[in-house]
Write an enzyme that holds these catalytic residues in place. Structure first.
Site: not given
Length: 965
Positions: A375, A404, A588-592, A777-778, A781
């Site tokens: 991912s 990402g 990363n792209l979504c900060t996790e 973020p999911t 899915i």
């Protein structure tokens, strides 16, 4: 008054040549708005029909006097424009709208503009027209019920045959089977009424789907009905392509799925879409294990999303059925297992039950010729031209295969810094970021979704002030990046300086190169040395500013543009299990994701999420037995990704095989609260966040340790925090010690499981994966599985969701069921929810206990979001994508919220969703009109401290990030 706002007055009797012309117009206008009429035909959208309908509504109330004429003309033009603008905003790239949706929007526009008498007239007329259609249908049904009114249907091969009413009724009845409060007769009757002589078999199916779809807002179970009717189209398309059958209903599919799997795999291999290794599985055994009845659990949004974006296709023909899709992913992940059939069935059961879902890249690519299953990719950009453009090329290659990206740009020297090779001065980071932005747009992940990247910069970098302005809509456009994301990488020392209102010094990294790799006390010591050098003249290029001024600018830009996000360097590093072999330079792209990067290693993470509502006991609380079993399988699947994955750049392979990080997360947190009747704004919700994440953490760490016993520990295990028996909960002590003052860390330390036992297991048995958990973020899915995304509160209880698959009515089924139980669910309640944008708070007849449980995102104080996130963060070895929703946003609220996030030990935050005070409540003012809301950002001249006085809407164009999941 004309009620069919997109058809002529004689629509039902329209001449065949007009129908043909309409189809041609619709077909020649891709990207434009189109309308689905009641008979299933698709015609171009034109607002003149809307104007006619609204005009007739006004005339019916006010008459046609000269005095009224001028006002009516102006109001009609205004309302028509509003209705059209609504659909253009929702469907930027074009799309289809059902006729009923247009009429609903006209009705809503009349009400919102205070034209209540006209709206009432319009509603009554619609009801009268609906009654007339029903009466006409009764006559038709009485005359020839078995033949569907004598309608002739055009089949796929061009031949005609009478409408098969028995099959139509059978499909609808089967679609409604087992669902409460749905009426097959309602769908059947309306479908038949919308048909005409010569209608194509495809349009018959479309009419069924669209009829059911319009009922979703009245009863959430119609979403399941719509999906099941859509399945009929999907089955026909796939089965005919595979040569298995012409058509099949759900009962027939139970027997056909076995043959379909075999035909699908070999056809996919023949088309060079599937890995030939899949053909060497025991397909009979796998086919026998498939559960066709699980096709029945999809919502309409979930199934349509799969169909549009995930199912394999050839020349736009989707030949992958849902259970074949899940089995393909399972086979792709089990391909290197010893007993791969048994493992494939285990993986299939987990995925197809919706208990767990792999991330989007894994679903896209598992079992294909290029299985790029990861991912997220994190890179560090070096401070030389060759390295910079090499990093941009890496971005393009990684994005091409659905990854990402998070880029660390801190090493690149600042504007005005000396360049020895040319004896010139640097242009800084910003011009390169413009190239990165355009690369992300150009390489759109294989046409499946938008390319996405986030640039990170440390807060001491001299370009930071320009960096925070990258997303502004004003200024030199050559120094703006309108498409990429940005994030501040904030050291603890800066936060201390802000709180203590001290000065802050900015440097160019080529003059202070070691700051990039330092954190905690070591960073603070070196930073103070460099500040001393600026004072005695040894360091010439720097800038000194009040820390509070920069903090305010960061908050102001975050409020205005949604960027840069706030992420915290020190907790990411001090709590990293891998600090012995490197530094976390960005997320990363979504900060996790919080993984080490350097010039030789591009960090990679593989994601998947546990579906929390599927693990709640009927009496409340977690089903720990089921959760442990499913977490064990999920971690195994994630670990398999690392070895199977296609790596488009060598640095990614090097990093992933060496450290083997994975990111197991959760989704459906809000649904899990609903199931237990817990309000998000309560200590019980915070406690559930704590205990549920503790359980996931315990089981995930144990599962990785069990894999280490079976397969061996990851290469850099020795020296890690794991090897010292320091688990994520223990690393809080390291953070507390480094911050040096108790007032700078306020985190609950409670625990309930036997962590001492697990510490001993990890020390002796090892770990298969350097990192195990991350909450992504999911967005997509969660759509597929029909639950709320990630850890988010409900956005609205009734709304229209727009994504790349179109528009979907989403209604909160938990709220509907609770209102039904109290006799409060009716058409009036539906209209109230529409009127109040999905909020239950202004609706007097809803009891207070339900109002507390069903608060929407902007009705939840941000402190509850941050507190729950803090409780989860203590158990997670990486981070979590945390969106913050702030109503009546102003500088003070943002200041408090983000300081609290740091003090409560959060590693990162994600999007800020902020609305100003004028949008937080709708009230009727003297002229009878509702307050209007501007979507424009805060004006350049507006004071940030007074920003709540400016009409505000969320400035994020796409509030559902789909880049990771």
């Amino acid at each position: 008054m004309q009620t069919d706002t997109q058809t002529s007055p004689t629509a039902s009797g329209q001449a065949p040549q007009d129908n043909q012309r309409d189809e041609t117009l619709a077909a020649t206008a891709p990207g434009q708005l189109r309308v689905i009429k009641r008979n299933g035909k698709v015609v171009p959208y034109t607002d003149d029909k809307i104007a006619i309908a609204i005009t007739k509504a006004f005339l019916a109330v006010e008459g046609g006097t000269a005095a009224a004429s001028s006002r009516i003309h102006e109001k009609v033009a205004q309302l028509s424009e509003q209705v059209t603008a609504t659909f253009q905003r929702r469907l930027v790239s074009g799309g289809t709208i059902h006729i009923e949706e247009i009429q609903d929007q006209v009705e809503l526009a009349l009400m919102r503009n205070g034209e209540h008498k006209v709206a009432r007239s319009y509603v009554l007329y619609r009801e009268e027209q609906s009654r007339k259609r029903a009466e006409k249908a009764k006559t038709t049904d009485t005359a020839a019920p078995a033949q569907g009114g004598g309608v002739q249907v055009t089949m796929e091969d061009g031949s005609t045959a009478p409408l098969d009413m028995a099959r139509l009724e059978g499909l609808v009845i089967a679609a409604c089977d087992g669902l409460a409060d749905v009426k097959p007769d309602k769908i059947i009757g309306e479908t038949v009424r919308n048909l005409y002589d010569g209608v194509s078999i495809r349009d018959v199916n479309t009419s069924m789907v669209m009829t059911a779809r319009t009922l979703i807002e009245q009863e959430p179970n119609y979403s399941l009905v719509t999906a099941r009717l859509l399945m009929d189209n999907l089955r026909a398309e796939a089965l005919q392509f595979l040569g298995v059958a012409e058509r099949a209903d759900q009962a027939e599919m139970e027997a056909l799925y076995k043959d379909a799997l075999k035909a699908y795999v070999f056809r996919g291999i023949e088309l060079e879409l599937l890995d030939p290794e899949l053909g060497r599985f025991d397909l009979d055994k796998l086919g026998a294990a498939m559960k066709g009845e699980r096709d029945m659990q999809f919502t309409y949004l979930g199934l349509q999303t799969l169909y549009d974006r995930y199912f394999l296709h050839s020349n736009d023909v989707r030949f992958e059925l849902p259970q074949c899709f899940f089995m393909r992913v399972a086979m792709g992940l089990a391909v290197r297992e010893d007993d791969r059939e048994a493992r494939a069935i285990e993986f299939y059961d987990l995925l197809s039950s919706f208990d767990y879902m792999s991330s989007t890249p894994t679903l896209f690519n598992a079992g294909t010729l290029r299985p790029q299953l990861s991912s997220c990719y994190l890179t560090t950009v070096p401070d030389d031209l060759f390295g910079i453009y090499g990093a941009i090329q890496d971005n393009a290659m990684l994005s091409k295969f659905a990854g990402g990206l998070g880029n660390d740009w801190t090493p690149v020297r600042a504007l005005g810094a000396y360049i020895k090779g040319t004896n010139g001065k640097s242009q800084g980071v910003v011009p390169f970021l413009k190239v990165v932005n355009d690369t992300a747009v150009a390489v759109n992940q294989g046409g499946k979704r938008k390319g996405a990247v986030c640039a990170y910069l440390e807060t001491w970098h001299m370009d930071i002030e320009e960096f925070v302005e990258l997303r502004k809509n004003t200024g030199d456009d050559r120094r703006r990046t309108h498409d990429m994301n940005t994030a501040n990488w904030i050291p603890d020392l800066f936060m201390k300086r802000v709180i203590e209102e001290q000065e802050w010094t900015l440097f160019s990294p080529n003059n202070v190169p070691d700051l990039h790799d330092l954190y905690g006390e070591a960073f603070e010591k070196k930073y103070l040395e460099y500040e001393a050098m600026t004072r005695d003249g040894r360091l010439k290029l720097f800038k000194r500013i009040p820390a509070v001024n920069l903090w305010r600018k960061m908050l102001s830009m975050l409020f205005e543009t949604g960027h840069p996000w706030f992420t915290f360097k020190d907790p990411c590093n001090l709590r990293s299990p891998q600090q012995h072999v490197g530094v976390v330079h960005s997320s990363n792209l979504c900060t996790e994701i919080t993984l080490n990067t350097n010039k030789d290693e591009i960090a990679v993470c593989n994601l998947g999420s546990i579906n929390m509502p599927r693990h709640i006991l009927p009496e409340g609380g977690l089903d720990l037995v089921k959760l442990e079993k499913n977490v064990r399988t999920a971690v195994r699947m994630l670990d398999n990704v690392i070895d199977i994955n296609y790596y488009s750049v060598p640095q990614a392979r090097n990093s992933n095989l060496k450290h083997r990080p994975v990111g197991l997360g959760i989704m459906g947190f809000q649904d899990a609260l609903y199931m237990q009747k817990i309000a998000y704004t309560s200590p019980e919700a915070v406690e559930f966040a704590d205990r549920s994440m503790e359980a996931v953490s315990y089981f995930a760490i144990n599962a990785s340790s069990e894999l280490a016993a079976e397969r061996g520990s990851y290469a850099t295990f020795e020296g890690s925090l794991w090897s010292q028996g320091i688990l994520p909960i223990d690393s809080l002590e390291i953070l507390a010690r480094e911050r040096g003052d108790e007032k700078y860390l306020n985190v609950d330390r409670s625990q309930t499981l036997d962590w001492n036992k697990l510490r001993d297991v990890v020390r002796t048995q090892g770990m298969r994966n350097s990192n195990v958990m991350a909450i992504a973020p999911t967005a997509t899915i969660a759509n597929i599985t029909g639950v709320s995304q990630s850890i988010e509160p409900t956005y609205q209880n009734l709304y229209v969701k727009s994504n790349l698959s179109g528009e979907f009515t989403v209604v909160n089924p938990f709220l509907v069921n609770d209102l039904k139980a109290r006799g409060l669910w009716d058409n009036v309640m539906v209209n109230d929810l529409k009127y109040y944008d999905g909020s239950v708070q202004p609706i007097d007849r809803i009891p207070q206990d339900l109002k507390e449980i069903y608060r929407t995102a902007f009705e939840v104080e941000p402190r509850w979001l941050v507190e729950a996130a803090s409780r989860r963060q203590k158990w997670i070895d990486q981070a979590q994508s945390l969106n913050l929703y702030i109503a009546q946003a102003n500088g003070k609220k943002l200041d408090i919220t983000y300081k609290m996030a740091w003090l409560l030990g959060l590693k990162t935050t994600y999007y800020l969703r902020a609305i100003g005070a004028t949008t937080s409540e709708k009230s009727t003012i003297n002229d009878g009109r509702l307050n209007s809301v501007s979507a424009a950002p805060v004006a350049e001249t507006a004071s940030f401290e007074q920003a709540a006085d400016v009409p505000q809407a969320c400035s994020i164009d796409d509030p559902d990030c789909e880049a990771c999941q």
